[in-house]
Design a protein around this motif. Structure first.
Motif, PDB file in Angstrom:
ATOM      1  N   LEU A   1       0.821  -1.207   0.000  1.00  0.00           N
ATOM      2  CA  LEU A   1       0.000   0.000   0.000  1.00  0.00           C
ATOM      3  C   LEU A   1       0.857   1.261   0.000  1.00  0.00           C
ATOM      4  O   LEU A   1       0.543   2.232  -0.688  1.00  0.00           O
ATOM      5  N   VAL A   2       1.918   1.236   0.763  1.00  0.00           N
ATOM      6  CA  VAL A   2       2.725   2.442   0.875  1.00  0.00           C
ATOM      7  C   VAL A   2       3.411   2.741  -0.459  1.00  0.00           C
ATOM      8  O   VAL A   2       3.603   3.895  -0.838  1.00  0.00           O
ATOM      9  N   THR A   3       3.765   1.687  -1.196  1.00  0.00           N
ATOM     10  CA  THR A   3       4.353   1.930  -2.514  1.00  0.00           C
ATOM     11  C   THR A   3       3.299   2.451  -3.484  1.00  0.00           C
ATOM     12  O   THR A   3       3.611   3.254  -4.365  1.00  0.00           O
ATOM     13  N   VAL A   4       2.055   1.998  -3.334  1.00  0.00           N
ATOM     14  CA  VAL A   4       0.975   2.538  -4.152  1.00  0.00           C
ATOM     15  C   VAL A   4       0.828   4.035  -3.909  1.00  0.00           C
ATOM     16  O   VAL A   4       0.741   4.829  -4.842  1.00  0.00           O
ATOM     17  N   GLY A   5       0.830   4.404  -2.628  1.00  0.00           N
ATOM     18  CA  GLY A   5       0.704   5.815  -2.283  1.00  0.00           C
ATOM     19  C   GLY A   5       1.837   6.635  -2.882  1.00  0.00           C
ATOM     20  O   GLY A   5       1.619   7.719  -3.440  1.00  0.00           O
ATOM     21  N   LEU A   6       3.047   6.111  -2.794  1.00  0.00           N
ATOM     22  CA  LEU A   6       4.200   6.818  -3.349  1.00  0.00           C
ATOM     23  C   LEU A   6       4.068   6.971  -4.852  1.00  0.00           C
ATOM     24  O   LEU A   6       4.369   8.025  -5.417  1.00  0.00           O
ATOM     25  N   ALA A   7       3.598   5.912  -5.516  1.00  0.00           N
ATOM     26  CA  ALA A   7       3.433   5.975  -6.971  1.00  0.00           C
ATOM     27  C   ALA A   7       2.431   7.067  -7.340  1.00  0.00           C
ATOM     28  O   ALA A   7       2.677   7.878  -8.237  1.00  0.00           O
ATOM     29  N   LEU A   8       1.299   7.087  -6.645  1.00  0.00           N
ATOM     30  CA  LEU A   8       0.277   8.100  -6.927  1.00  0.00           C
ATOM     31  C   LEU A   8       0.831   9.500  -6.727  1.00  0.00           C
ATOM     32  O   LEU A   8       0.684  10.374  -7.578  1.00  0.00           O
ATOM     33  N   ALA A   9       1.472   9.694  -5.564  1.00  0.00           N
ATOM     34  CA  ALA A   9       1.961  11.028  -5.233  1.00  0.00           C
ATOM     35  C   ALA A   9       3.026  11.481  -6.218  1.00  0.00           C
ATOM     36  O   ALA A   9       3.025  12.637  -6.665  1.00  0.00           O
ATOM     37  N   THR A  10       3.937  10.588  -6.576  1.00  0.00           N
ATOM     38  CA  THR A  10       5.034  10.958  -7.461  1.00  0.00           C
ATOM     39  C   THR A  10       4.526  11.331  -8.846  1.00  0.00           C
ATOM     40  O   THR A  10       4.923  12.348  -9.415  1.00  0.00           O
ATOM     41  N   THR A  11       3.661  10.476  -9.414  1.00  0.00           N
ATOM     42  CA  THR A  11       3.127  10.779 -10.741  1.00  0.00           C
ATOM     43  C   THR A  11       2.421  12.124 -10.730  1.00  0.00           C
ATOM     44  O   THR A  11       2.598  12.945 -11.637  1.00  0.00           O
ATOM     45  N   ALA A  12       1.626  12.361  -9.690  1.00  0.00           N
ATOM     46  CA  ALA A  12       0.902  13.629  -9.613  1.00  0.00           C
ATOM     47  C   ALA A  12       1.871  14.796  -9.523  1.00  0.00           C
ATOM     48  O   ALA A  12       1.674  15.834 -10.153  1.00  0.00           O
ATOM     49  N   LEU A  13       2.925  14.637  -8.751  1.00  0.00           N
ATOM     50  CA  LEU A  13       3.904  15.703  -8.571  1.00  0.00           C
ATOM     51  C   LEU A  13       4.611  16.026  -9.888  1.00  0.00           C
ATOM     52  O   LEU A  13       4.755  17.196 -10.265  1.00  0.00           O
ATOM     53  N   VAL A  14       5.029  14.991 -10.585  1.00  0.00           N
ATOM     54  CA  VAL A  14       5.719  15.209 -11.860  1.00  0.00           C
ATOM     55  C   VAL A  14       4.775  15.870 -12.850  1.00  0.00           C
ATOM     56  O   VAL A  14       5.143  16.803 -13.565  1.00  0.00           O
ATOM     57  N   GLN A  15       3.537  15.393 -12.846  1.00  0.00           N
ATOM     58  CA  GLN A  15       2.551  15.960 -13.751  1.00  0.00           C
ATOM     59  C   GLN A  15       2.324  17.433 -13.430  1.00  0.00           C
ATOM     60  O   GLN A  15       2.226  18.270 -14.311  1.00  0.00           O
ATOM     61  N   GLY A  16       2.221  17.707 -12.140  1.00  0.00           N
ATOM     62  CA  GLY A  16       1.990  19.086 -11.731  1.00  0.00           C
ATOM     63  C   GLY A  16       3.166  19.979 -12.066  1.00  0.00           C
ATOM     64  O   GLY A  16       3.007  21.116 -12.511  1.00  0.00           O
ATOM     65  N   GLY A  17       4.350  19.439 -11.871  1.00  0.00           N
ATOM     66  CA  GLY A  17       5.529  20.267 -12.073  1.00  0.00           C
ATOM     67  C   GLY A  17       5.913  20.458 -13.530  1.00  0.00           C
ATOM     68  O   GLY A  17       6.418  21.508 -13.916  1.00  0.00           O
ATOM     69  N   PHE A  18       5.680  19.444 -14.338  1.00  0.00           N
ATOM     70  CA  PHE A  18       6.173  19.509 -15.715  1.00  0.00           C
ATOM     71  C   PHE A  18       5.081  19.341 -16.746  1.00  0.00           C
ATOM     72  O   PHE A  18       5.357  19.291 -17.934  1.00  0.00           O
ATOM     73  N   GLY A  19       3.851  19.248 -16.311  1.00  0.00           N
ATOM     74  CA  GLY A  19       2.780  19.110 -17.280  1.00  0.00           C
ATOM     75  C   GLY A  19       2.573  17.671 -17.688  1.00  0.00           C
ATOM     76  O   GLY A  19       3.474  16.842 -17.609  1.00  0.00           O
ATOM     77  N   ALA A  20       1.359  17.397 -18.155  1.00  0.00           N
ATOM     78  CA  ALA A  20       1.015  16.028 -18.513  1.00  0.00           C
ATOM     79  C   ALA A  20       1.491  15.665 -19.908  1.00  0.00           C
ATOM     80  O   ALA A  20       1.536  14.503 -20.272  1.00  0.00           O
ATOM     81  N   ASP A  21       1.820  16.676 -20.708  1.00  0.00           N
ATOM     82  CA  ASP A  21       2.181  16.367 -22.091  1.00  0.00           C
ATOM     83  C   ASP A  21       3.603  15.823 -22.182  1.00  0.00           C
ATOM     84  O   ASP A  21       4.472  16.198 -21.397  1.00  0.00           O
ATOM     85  N   PRO A  22       3.830  14.979 -23.193  1.00  0.00           N
ATOM     86  CA  PRO A  22       5.183  14.465 -23.394  1.00  0.00           C
ATOM     87  C   PRO A  22       6.144  15.618 -23.696  1.00  0.00           C
ATOM     88  O   PRO A  22       5.776  16.589 -24.340  1.00  0.00           O
ATOM     89  N   ARG A  23       7.341  15.462 -23.217  1.00  0.00           N
ATOM     90  CA  ARG A  23       8.337  16.518 -23.343  1.00  0.00           C
ATOM     91  C   ARG A  23       9.371  16.078 -24.362  1.00  0.00           C
ATOM     92  O   ARG A  23       9.976  15.012 -24.228  1.00  0.00           O
ATOM     93  N   GLN A  24       9.565  16.885 -25.377  1.00  0.00           N
ATOM     94  CA  GLN A  24      10.533  16.525 -26.415  1.00  0.00           C
ATOM     95  C   GLN A  24      11.947  16.546 -25.882  1.00  0.00           C
ATOM     96  O   GLN A  24      12.288  17.366 -25.039  1.00  0.00           O
ATOM     97  N   LEU A  25      12.764  15.616 -26.385  1.00  0.00           N
ATOM     98  CA  LEU A  25      14.129  15.533 -25.897  1.00  0.00           C
ATOM     99  C   LEU A  25      15.133  15.857 -26.992  1.00  0.00           C
ATOM    100  O   LEU A  25      14.875  15.606 -28.161  1.00  0.00           O
ATOM    101  N   GLU A  26      16.276  16.387 -26.576  1.00  0.00           N
ATOM    102  CA  GLU A  26      17.372  16.602 -27.527  1.00  0.00           C
ATOM    103  C   GLU A  26      18.319  15.432 -27.399  1.00  0.00           C
ATOM    104  O   GLU A  26      18.892  15.213 -26.337  1.00  0.00           O
ATOM    105  N   LEU A  27      18.440  14.676 -28.467  1.00  0.00           N
ATOM    106  CA  LEU A  27      19.256  13.468 -28.404  1.00  0.00           C
ATOM    107  C   LEU A  27      20.371  13.504 -29.438  1.00  0.00           C
ATOM    108  O   LEU A  27      20.262  14.203 -30.438  1.00  0.00           O
ATOM    109  N   PRO A  28      21.445  12.748 -29.210  1.00  0.00           N
ATOM    110  CA  PRO A  28      22.495  12.648 -30.228  1.00  0.00           C
ATOM    111  C   PRO A  28      21.913  12.159 -31.544  1.00  0.00           C
ATOM    112  O   PRO A  28      20.984  11.340 -31.555  1.00  0.00           O
ATOM    113  N   VAL A  29      22.483  12.623 -32.637  1.00  0.00           N
ATOM    114  CA  VAL A  29      21.916  12.325 -33.945  1.00  0.00           C
ATOM    115  C   VAL A  29      21.865  10.825 -34.218  1.00  0.00           C
ATOM    116  O   VAL A  29      20.890  10.302 -34.757  1.00  0.00           O
TER     117      VAL A  29
END
Lengths: 292, 239, 341
Positions: free
Chosen positions: A101-129
């Motif tokens: 259960l505690v890992t479930v709670g952590l998963a929920l909280a973390t996903t929400a935090l990342v979503q809140g901080g960086f938005g739900a949309d995929p973020r484009q990356l700069e990668l080596p050619v």
């Protein structure tokens, strides 16, 4: 022919990502009997930290940035996982449902935090050619897939080395079988718990970075989505068996790719789930696990 | 020095669920030799050993050479010099014989492989064999070897080592125990009175979770009434 | 003197709840709109539905000890079967519900008989697998039945007039309240019945139940079917309150939310589970609204971001509960009540 080649490589690459996540899950389950739902959170947090840190590097070419991202991803994954074990999981020793259960709670909280901080949309990356390009082997194979497969193969070798040839690996293998007896030989199993969480976290972090290269983007939800399939891989392969996870990951990855392509989209996912049910009902211990 | 017991158990109580498995168990084990923990099936002998180690929750006091063990986690209890040979051997089936032994290595002094291989030459031959494929008797040897390997072990808690073994292995084990008693104190749980009477000096008898006899095996053997009442034996003092 | 006081208190609360649609009181901060308004009634209705749903999960997880990760499946079947019958096949509501009743009995029987062949973690995984398969199926939109990602909105023509329109939100509210009360009554009767006691015995020690000569499998299946059926019923009411079916109800996240609700409220207590469901849904709703509030928006990023995400707060709350208050809200309330009385 070229389609088949592409499907095979893609299936193997997907399987490689599953394996990276599943190997840690499998060891954590095998040794600690904990169903770690937070593993997807390790993946996600590591991938975001990795690429944001890499983007913040002042100088250096794309390859330096990418390698830096890998290092950060692996490091963050390991540290986050170790902290999770010490702070959240350890206090609930012997309360198995509570640990889940505690890992479930952590998963929920973390996903929400990342979503809140960086938005739900995929973020484009700069990668080596090279990573965004292809190599021709029967077909134009995306190089990111080749890298992912190579990385997972390397991790498999390293894990097997760790398990077979080091003292802590010996402790983990014995602990997966009989934790109480390991304590009764005077060994502090708790340290092995933290170590196993850290290893799992590092592998999940690596998966997060490689998945970023694979898809070209990172988003807050991929960790959870992959976690589900990683769980399936762990159960099919056998709880506690790294080799089992590798074999199951290959099967699942290939099955998913081929069916999603040749039958309707989503059929592959469906088939994987059916495969899980079938394996569980015939061999609850998984392909490589014990019979119980 | 000679008066203080090596292992001092006082008022050990163990509850498993609602059952009061051990009730106010107290006894002392002198240093040196083999002390027997005897009694019929199911009276709590195994639970007593597990209680000493801390593998089950218990109240009471357990002192090893004066040091209180009950507040320590299991692995710390073992590190104080307690070797454990469990009832079902509990070897790690997926590990080889050599790996099983290597796992048991600990302490400051070098492991006693020469002693172990002298007592159990088969283990050297089968070093690379997976322990799960060994026979019961061979697994018992591995289990005993693990405890004997560690020079730091001052007391060995050994639970029914001859259970289910062929007569040849029973003899092997009995010989090994006598040899082991020269380097460590042994608390031996044994249901087989014949084996016990040959090996054991002091004896403690349990019945229904309580201590009902403390003394020597000689006294026990010589009293048929005691033997019948607590051990369920028709006659006493036989080999 | 305790029981009569409790009964009176419960009766008073019930009377208030029933009379709520006529109340013109405002509780600022607690609800955005006045109590009798459609907005608040809709929210409360949803809270009741989740309370009932959490209770059904408590039956199978809290009382019988079956960690099922696929409970959302039965709720979703209630939502989707009714929706499909209404929208795609143009059945009327009574017939649609009749079909749902049949499906919601058959589905848990069939799936349960497969899943219950294994235990513990393998059981959890098979239930998760089936739920995941259903989720994929819903998104695949076979034959255009489920509406895929967009779901199935209910048109006004599909439903009887009494259930349509903002004005009739109060009817839906009462329907949801009735659902909660009936579910609670059935749950209460079930856990206090002889099979219910066997469930709890199974949770404690399945082997001992076998030794007593009872077949745990049959009892587990019973718990599974009853809770699945009740969950489907909750799904039907949810469909009516939401005015449509959406694929989020079939996701693994949703079942995890159920788990959170039951643990939040207190595992193994009926009213605790209801409380957990109600509080969860309320927080989920209100925290989104609150996060838009000027006071929160003015906070520095590092505080604003976490507080704007209801799932973050719920996740942290969940962790805190599991670590420090294993009895959930029910346990907490009992503690306080014991101290106060």
């Amino acid at each position: 022919m070229s389609t088949i080649a592409l499907l095979v490589i893609t299936g193997l690459a997907l399987g490689a990502l599953y394996f990276l996540i599943a190997s840690g899950l499998s060891l954590i389950w095998g040794l600690m009997r904990v169903l770690n739902f937070a593993h997807g959170a390790f993946f996600t947090v590591a991938s975001y930290c990795a690429f944001i840190a890499a983007a913040a590097l002042p100088a250096g070419g794309p390859w330096l940035h990418f390698l830096f991202a890998v290092a950060v991803g692996v490091g963050v994954g390991g540290v986050f996982a170790a902290l999770t074990e010490v702070v959240l999981v350890r206090p609930l020793y012997e309360r198995h449902v509570g640990q889940v259960l505690v890992t479930v709670g952590l998963a929920l909280a973390t996903t929400a935090l990342v979503q809140g901080g960086f938005g739900a949309d995929p973020r484009q990356l700069e990668l080596p050619v090279w990573l965004t390009g292809t190599t021709t082997i029967f077909a134009a194979i995306p190089n990111s897939r080749l890298l992912t497969i190579a990385a997972a193969a390397l991790v498999l070798v390293l894990l097997r080395f760790f398990l077979q040839r080091t003292r802590y690996g010996l402790i983990v293998r014995a602990g997966v079988e009989n934790r109480a007896m390991v304590s009764a030989l005077g060994i502090d199993v708790q340290r092995a718990f933290t170590l196993v969480f850290a290893i799992g976290g590092m592998a999940a972090g690596l998966a997060g970075v490689l998945a970023g290269a694979y898809y070209g983007t990172i988003d807050p939800f991929r960790g959870t989505a992959m976690l589900l399939f990683a769980f399936i891989v762990v159960v099919i392969g056998g709880l506690g068996s790294v080799t089992g996870s590798a074999v199951a990951a290959v099967i699942v990855g290939l099955l998913q790719q081929f069916l999603n392509f040749y039958a309707a989209a989503g059929t592959g996912d469906f088939a994987v789930v059916v495969l899980l049910a079938v394996v569980l009902l015939r061999r609850p211990g998984g392909l490589f696990g014990s019979a119980t | 020095m000679t008066n203080e017991p090596l292992l001092d158990v006082r008022e050990l109580d163990v509850f498993i669920g609602e059952s009061h498995i051990l009730q106010n168990v107290s006894f002392a084990v002198r240093e040196g030799g083999i002390t027997g923990l005897l009694g019929r099936n199911g009276v709590g002998k195994t639970t007593t050993l597990r209680g000493i180690l801390g593998l089950v929750r218990r109240t009471g006091s357990v002192r090893l050479a004066g040091e209180e063990l009950t507040r320590l986690p299991v692995h710390e209890v073992v590190r104080r010099g307690v070797g454990y040979v469990p009832e079902d051997r509990d070897v790690f089936a997926g590990l080889t014989v050599a790996e099983n032994l290597r796992l048991a290595e600990r302490g400051s002094a070098p492991p006693r492989y020469d002693l172990v291989y002298e007592l159990f030459p088969e283990l050297r031959e089968r070093a690379a064999q997976k322990a799960g494929t060994l026979s019961g008797g061979q697994q018992q040897m591995v289990s005993l070897a693990r405890a004997l390997l560690v020079p730091d072990n001052r007391i060995l808690l050994i639970d029914e080592p001859t259970k289910g073994l062929s007569p040849l292995y029973v003899k092997n084990v009995a010989d090994a125990l006598q040899r082991a008693a020269m380097v460590a104190t042994i608390l031996l749980v044994e249901q087989n009175f014949g084996v016990a009477s040959r090996l054991v000096g002091d004896a403690i008898v349990l019945d229904q979770g309580r201590v009902v006899f403390r003394g020597t095996i000689a006294t026990l053997s010589a009293d048929p009434e005691l033997a019948r009442q607590h051990l369920g034996l028709a006659t006493a003092g036989h080999a | 003197m305790r029981p009569p006081i409790r009964a009176i208190a419960v009766a008073v609360v019930l009377a208030i709840l029933v009379a709520l649609p006529w109340a013109h009181v405002s509780l600022p901060g607690v609800f955005g709109d006045p109590l009798g308004s459609p907005g608040t009634l809709n929210l409360l209705g949803l809270c009741f539905v989740f309370g009932a749903l959490a209770l059904t999960y408590d039956l199978v997880f809290g009382y019988t000890g079956l960690l099922s990760f696929g409970h959302a499946l039965y709720f979703a079947s209630g939502v989707y079967v009714t929706a499909i019958a209404l929208v795609r096949w143009h059945w009327d509501l009574p017939h649609a519900i009749a079909l749902t009743v049949v499906v919601s009995l058959l589905l848990p029987i069939v799936l349960g008989s497969i899943c219950l062949r294994v235990r513990d973690i393998p059981f959890a995984m098979v239930t998760l697998a089936f739920a995941q398969a259903a989720s994929i199926l819903v998104l695949q939109n076979p034959g255009g039945l489920t509406g895929g990602e967009e779901g199935l909105p209910l048109g006004a023509e599909s439903l009887p007039a009494a259930l349509v329109g903002v004005v009739n939100t109060r009817n839906l509210y009462w329907l949801a309240l009735a659902l909660l009360l009936v579910t609670y009554a059935v749950g209460w009767w079930a856990v206090n019945s002889p099979p219910g006691r066997v469930w709890q015995a199974i949770r404690e020690n399945e082997r001992r139940v076998e030794v007593l000569g009872l077949d745990p499998y049959r009892y587990k299946l019973g718990a599974f079917v009853l809770s699945g059926f009740l969950a489907s019923a909750a799904g039907v009411v949810y469909l009516l309150l939401q005015g449509g079916a959406s694929p989020t109800v079939a996701t693994a996240d949703f079942t995890l939310a159920l788990l959170v609700m039951v643990v939040l409220g207190g595992v193994g207590t009926l009213w605790g589970a209801v409380l957990g469901g109600v509080v969860y849904e309320y927080l989920d709703f209100r925290l989104v609204a609150l996060s838009g509030a000027p006071a929160i928006q003015a906070l520095p990023g590092i505080l604003r971001v976490p507080l704007s995400e209801p799932l973050f707060i719920l996740g942290v709350l969940f962790i805190v509960l599991v670590l420090f208050v294993p009895g959930g809200l029910a346990g907490f309330v009992r503690l306080v009540a014991v101290r106060a009385l």
